[in-house]
Design an enzyme around this catalytic site. Structure first.
Site, PDB file in Angstrom:
ATOM      1  CG  ASP A 463      -2.004   0.996   1.057  1.00 28.01           C
ATOM      2  OD1 ASP A 463      -1.746   2.124   0.724  1.00 28.01           O
ATOM      3  OD2 ASP A 463      -3.382   0.536   1.012  1.00 28.01           O
ATOM      4  CG  ASP A 535      -9.304   3.172  -3.188  1.00 33.44           C
ATOM      5  OD1 ASP A 535      -8.555   2.839  -4.092  1.00 33.44           O
ATOM      6  OD2 ASP A 535      -9.304   4.150  -2.367  1.00 33.44           O
ATOM      7  CG  ASN A 536      -8.282   2.304  -8.167  1.00 33.09           C
ATOM      8  OD1 ASN A 536      -7.830   1.878  -9.438  1.00 33.09           O
ATOM      9  ND2 ASN A 536      -7.319   2.316  -7.165  1.00 33.09           N
ATOM     10  CB  CYS A 591     -23.701  22.950 -23.020  1.00 34.76           C
ATOM     11  SG  CYS A 591     -22.706  23.151 -24.588  1.00 34.76           S
TER      12      CYS A 591
END
Length: 1017
Positions: A463, A535-536, A591
């Protein structure tokens, strides 16, 4: 500081949980005292989760002393604690989890005078007779009761939240809203919503209306119950006497509180209601309801649980169950008692498994939180769960003598699975990717079950992240003094305290192509399996590809608030994670963000884009311009209008807006405020006046288009000053200038500033749709670009100049990032009359925060580790494995067998994603294959004509290549072509290449084939 009597919520600590529960529910939690009785593995799991959640106080009750079997799942007991009171030993370790929650112990009897001091009582590891006594006291005094038990591979949960409980919100989902296009005058009136998207309401929902023109009686009317007629329509109350509907309106779902009632434990035992956890086992809860009562009788008679896998005890338990069933009231009595199920209950009841306690403990703790807060639908009232699929597929393999206690920390697990599996678990080599919330829970469970705790075993955890304060609320291996330390190192050290035998190595590497020299062929080939705690989606997809390539089992899981899922991926047996994906998130049209927002989500996304466009991208572009000699060449090669946009950013940053002092930064922020919230809005209204009609004759400003109004700057308006303070400080920081927090001085300076009167321009085109925007994009005249470039200062003139790009960081409240987002978004919301959002909601949306809570994480990891038992044993039947989805809020549980991998075929060869061609690149003569030899090999060996060959994004060969290039390539070695095309040398760690093929069969038809593993070393 909070006012007297007001509950203070530490948002820095509880932020992710607050997005699940909300502030009101959190305040109720913080005023609730909870008693947890029984501090074996299940009790400590429940206590851990509710202390992390932040209740007012927790009292631990246990009259028993620690035994060897407790160490199987009680993660706060050590070997030296055997013989000591479990509650007293656990107290200091549990108290460390949350400084806001006082944790005390009690070792006396649970009498009425003691119990009435609690809002919630949790009983674990308690005889049924005792449960009934305590249950009666609790029911009579309005004390909410949770009873939880695990017996080996079986779990049970019971809830009694009183004669009348107020349920504030049954689902926890955000209230839905939709835009109205029509309302009829009728009884009942029919509402039609804009057909941009389905309204999502259900019959029985309550709604309220705002901004309805014409039928204004609906605005402010008390919440009305609806009946859904279709995806865009629903009926409401009688509107026949209301005014005629003209246009507009927003309909919003309203959460209406409801009263729910519970039976006492005694009454519910005789008349049970079950929550089904697995619809494939629909009849089991009723069977286990009888079985558990018989089990309590057995324990009362023998002062012990049935012996592991002992046939005599199993026969006795079946007889007791038959007697219980014969005397049971009609609502409980089973026509046919499932004797095989009762025997299995007897075989494993003496066991104590950490994963089962994690799952049931996560559920029980969530029920405690429901009891305290009135948020989410409680379990009504019994839940039974079993994981019998974890037992060996070959039932005959069991020997009772292999399951006897050996006075060691794994006795509770050996009682269920025997000593052979324990030995196998110890030898496992596993790769854990991530040491966050899921990673911490996985490491704890690995330590408890003995994974990688033997001589040859190893857990590798990686990690990159460091610990932040907000992690402490659910990543339970971390403490306040660990903040800023590395997650992987800290987690590894913490689990060594839980089980000193665990062999764990911590890394700080990202997983991806850039670390394949670390996690190379040798690394993966030595693994027994991988557990993702990510987490992705991108990292999940990458790890999935690696596990498919190396044919390793993968345990995949994820959580989102009270929702969680588990997927088990087994080589050759199941599909992979990549085989199915969620649909992509619907993006908001450019837009809409730029000119026509109609929801706070739009203004927050606009504010995030503003942040990037003002404080990050310009600084990156300028630094690139000053440092990279190739900058101009690369910029001029960009498509369409991009070269001018990039060069204008350089001009703005180095010439037009270059600040020299703090007052310059304030001046810039003041002018930018006027540009965005006054002048651009005036220009928009000039192009599209409020009463303008569209070509179809309807008002232009109607439906999803909200007519804006310009704002007038007011130095006394807090929001206006907030914007200037945040924008000016960020602008200063980007230039390396010192900012200021002196609002009074800034206000004084602002009073001396003026902006010239704005006049809208007639030659400015504003695009109404993204299609119009795309078709309008045009390139810029080269001569104009040359002239423009001449206005820029030469990099040589700015030798030491540097800008500082700002990366958005949502969790630091002192850095002005969220201050800017909040002010920018709410000012734009004011322009368009959209309800503003507070800081909490703004941070969730703008920061793309994933709501999280410890209970879901614990429960999901429990399910992951139940699958791990099967993986390590080598289960080969697809139906033995369980993919799961849970939502603790509803509560809802879904378990299903994984899907097999899809089958493909070429000629008479069947293949799946787990198959591949394996080609030995090195020839017997020591030379590597050329491309020509490779093509001939496939023609000769597989009767396949390769029409295209690629490696990653590099095209190595195509039938349509120019003849000269083809002739040159055919005689080159494959690795030579790969290095040449990719412009990268192959590292020494690369032993194989993955080559993708397009092929024709002998009939010239295009066919799908597996990839090639091309072996080069």
């Amino acid at each position: 500081m909070p006012k007297t009597g007001e509950t203070h919520i530490d948002e820095g600590l509880y932020s992710r949980q607050l997005y699940v529960l909300g502030h009101e529910a959190m305040k109720h939690l913080q005023s609730s005292s909870v008693l947890v009785s029984g501090l074996r593995g299940l009790g400590v799991e429940i206590a851990k989760n509710i202390i992390l959640a932040g209740v007012k106080a927790v009292t631990l009750h246990d009259q028993g002393t620690a035994q060897w079997i407790d160490l199987s799942s009680q993660f706060y007991l050590r070997e030296e604690d055997i013989g000591k009171n479990r509650a007293e030993v656990s107290q200091p370790r549990l108290a460390e989890l949350n400084s806001y929650v006082p944790v005390s112990t009690y070792t006396g009897p649970l009498v009425e005078d003691f119990l009435i001091g609690f809002q919630v009582v949790v009983l674990t590891n308690t005889p049924l007779e005792y449960q009934l006594q305590v249950g009666e006291i609790c029911h009579n005094h309005g004390i909410k009761l949770v009873v939880a038990d695990t017996w080996g591979l079986f779990g049970q949960l019971f809830c009694d939240f009183g004669k009348e409980m107020i349920l504030v919100d049954s689902t926890g989902e955000q209230p839905l809203s939709a835009m109205v296009s029509m309302i009829t005058k009728d009884n009942p009136g029919v509402v039609t919503c804009l057909d941009e998207s389905r309204h999502g309401f259900e019959s029985g929902d309550f709604v309220s209306f705002t901004e309805v023109q014409g039928m204004s009686e609906l605005n402010g009317l008390h919440p009305t119950e609806i009946t859904v007629l279709g995806p865009y329509t629903f009926s409401i109350c009688d509107t026949s006497n209301f005014s005629d509907y003209i246009c507009g309106g927003i309909v919003s779902q309203v959460k209406v509180s409801q009263k729910i009632t519970f039976k006492s434990l005694g009454a519910s035992l005789a008349e049970p209601d079950f929550v089904i956890t697995d619809f494939a086992k629909y009849s089991r809860p009723a069977q286990l309801h009888v079985g558990f009562q018989a089990l309590h009788q057995f324990c009362a008679q023998h002062s012990r649980a049935p012996r592991p896998h002992n046939e005599g005890d199993a026969t006795e338990l079946v007889a007791l169950a038959q007697a219980v069933n014969a005397q049971a009231p009609p609502a409980v009595q089973q026509e046919n008692l499932d004797e095989d199920l009762i025997r299995k209950l007897s075989y494993v009841a003496a066991g104590d498994l950490a994963p089962m306690n994690a799952f049931i403990g996560g559920l029980a703790a969530q029920e405690v939180m429901k009891a305290c807060s009135g948020k989410f639908m409680p379990i009504r009232q019994w839940l039974y769960f079993d994981a019998l699929e974890c037992l060996p597929e070959d039932r005959a393999a069991f020997m009772e003598d292999r399951c006897l206690p050996r006075q060691n920390r794994y006795d509770g697990q050996v009682a269920v699975f025997g000593s052979d599996l324990q030995e196998k678990l110890g030898k496992q080599k596993y790769f854990l990717v991530g040491a966050g919330a899921l990673g911490c829970e996985l490491l704890k469970n690995f330590a408890m079950i003995g994974l990688g705790c033997g001589e040859d075993g190893l857990i590798t955890v990686t990690d990159m992240d460091t610990i932040e304060k907000s992690n402490l609320n659910r990543q339970f291996l971390f403490r306040p003094w660990d903040v800023t330390k590395l997650k992987s190192d800290t987690a590894a050290a913490a689990v060594r305290q839980i089980n000193p035998l665990i062999r764990v190595m911590s890394h700080q590497n990202h997983v991806g192509p850039d670390t394949e020299h670390v996690y190379d062929d040798d690394f993966f080939q030595n693994l027994d399996g991988v557990a993702n705690a990510l987490d992705n989606v991108d990292a999940r997809l990458y790890m999935d590809r690696r596990c498919v390539y190396y044919r390793k089992p993968l345990l995949e899981s994820g959580t989102l608030g009270t929702k969680g899922n588990v997927q088990v991926i087994i080589p050759y047996l199941t599909e992979s994670y990549s085989s199915s994906q969620d649909p992509p998130e619907k993006s908001v049209p450019i837009c809409t963000l730029k000119n026509f927002p109609n929801a706070i989500e739009h203004t927050l996304q606009w504010a995030r884009d503003e942040f990037e466009g003002l404080f990050k991208k310009p600084a990156e572009i300028v630094n690139h311009y000053l440092m990279d000699p190739k900058f101009m060449d690369q910029t001029l090669r960009l498509a369409g209008n991009q070269p001018l946009e990039v060069l204008e950013a350089v001009q703005r940053s180095l010439v037009l807006q270059l600040p020299h002092s703090w007052s310059d930064c304030v001046t810039w922020a003041y002018h930018h405020w006027h540009t965005q919230y006054s002048e651009n809005i005036q220009q928009l209204l000039y192009n599209f006046p409020p009463n303008q009609l569209s070509s179809s004759g309807t008002l232009f400003w109607s439906g999803p288009k909200r007519c804006p109004h310009p704002l007038i700057f007011d130095v006394n308006n807090t929001l206006h000053l907030d914007y200037v303070m945040a924008a000016a400080n960020l602008f200063a920081q980007m230039y390396g200038l010192t900012g200021s927090q002196d609002r009074t001085a800034v206000a004084t300076l602002l009073q001396s500033l003026q902006v010239p009167k704005f006049t809208p321009k007639s030659d400015i085109k504003i695009h109404v749709s993204d299609q119009e925007l795309q078709s309008a994009s045009a390139s810029v005249d080269d001569v104009y670009l040359e002239k423009f470039m001449a206005t820029l200062p030469s990099p040589v003139m700015l030798p030491r100049f540097k800008m500082y790009p700002i990366d958005f960081e949502k969790d630091d409240d002192s850095n002005f990032h969220m201050d800017f987002i909040l002010a920018a978004s709410n000012l734009r919301a004011e322009n368009y009359d959209i309800s503003p959002a507070d800081r909490h909601k703004s941070k969730l949306i703008a920061g793309k925060i994933i709501p999280a809570i410890a209970t879901t994480t614990a429960a999901i990891v429990g399910l992951v580790c139940l699958e791990l038992y099967k993986v390590v044993q080598g289960h080969q039947q697809l139906e033995s494995y369980k993919n799961s989805f849970i939502n603790l809020a509803l509560p809802f549980f879904s378990f299903s067998a994984p899907l097999p991998p899809p089958n493909h075929q070429y000629y008479d060869h069947e293949w799946t994603l787990w198959d591949r061609f394996e080609v030995q690149g090195m020839q017997p003569d020591g030379e590597e294959m050329t491309l020509k030899q490779f093509l001939e090999y496939f023609k000769r060996e597989h009767k396949l004509e390769i029409t295209m060959l690629s490696q990653g994004v590099s095209m190595l060969y195509s039938m349509f290549m120019p003849a000269t290039k083809l002739k040159e390539r055919l005689n080159q070695r494959i690795t030579q072509i790969v290095s040449s095309v990719s412009k990268q040398e192959l590292g020494r760690h690369v032993r194989t290449l993955v080559l993708e093929l397009c092929c024709n069969n002998q009939s010239g038809e295009d066919i799908e084939v597996p990839y090639v593993q091309y072996i080069i070393r």
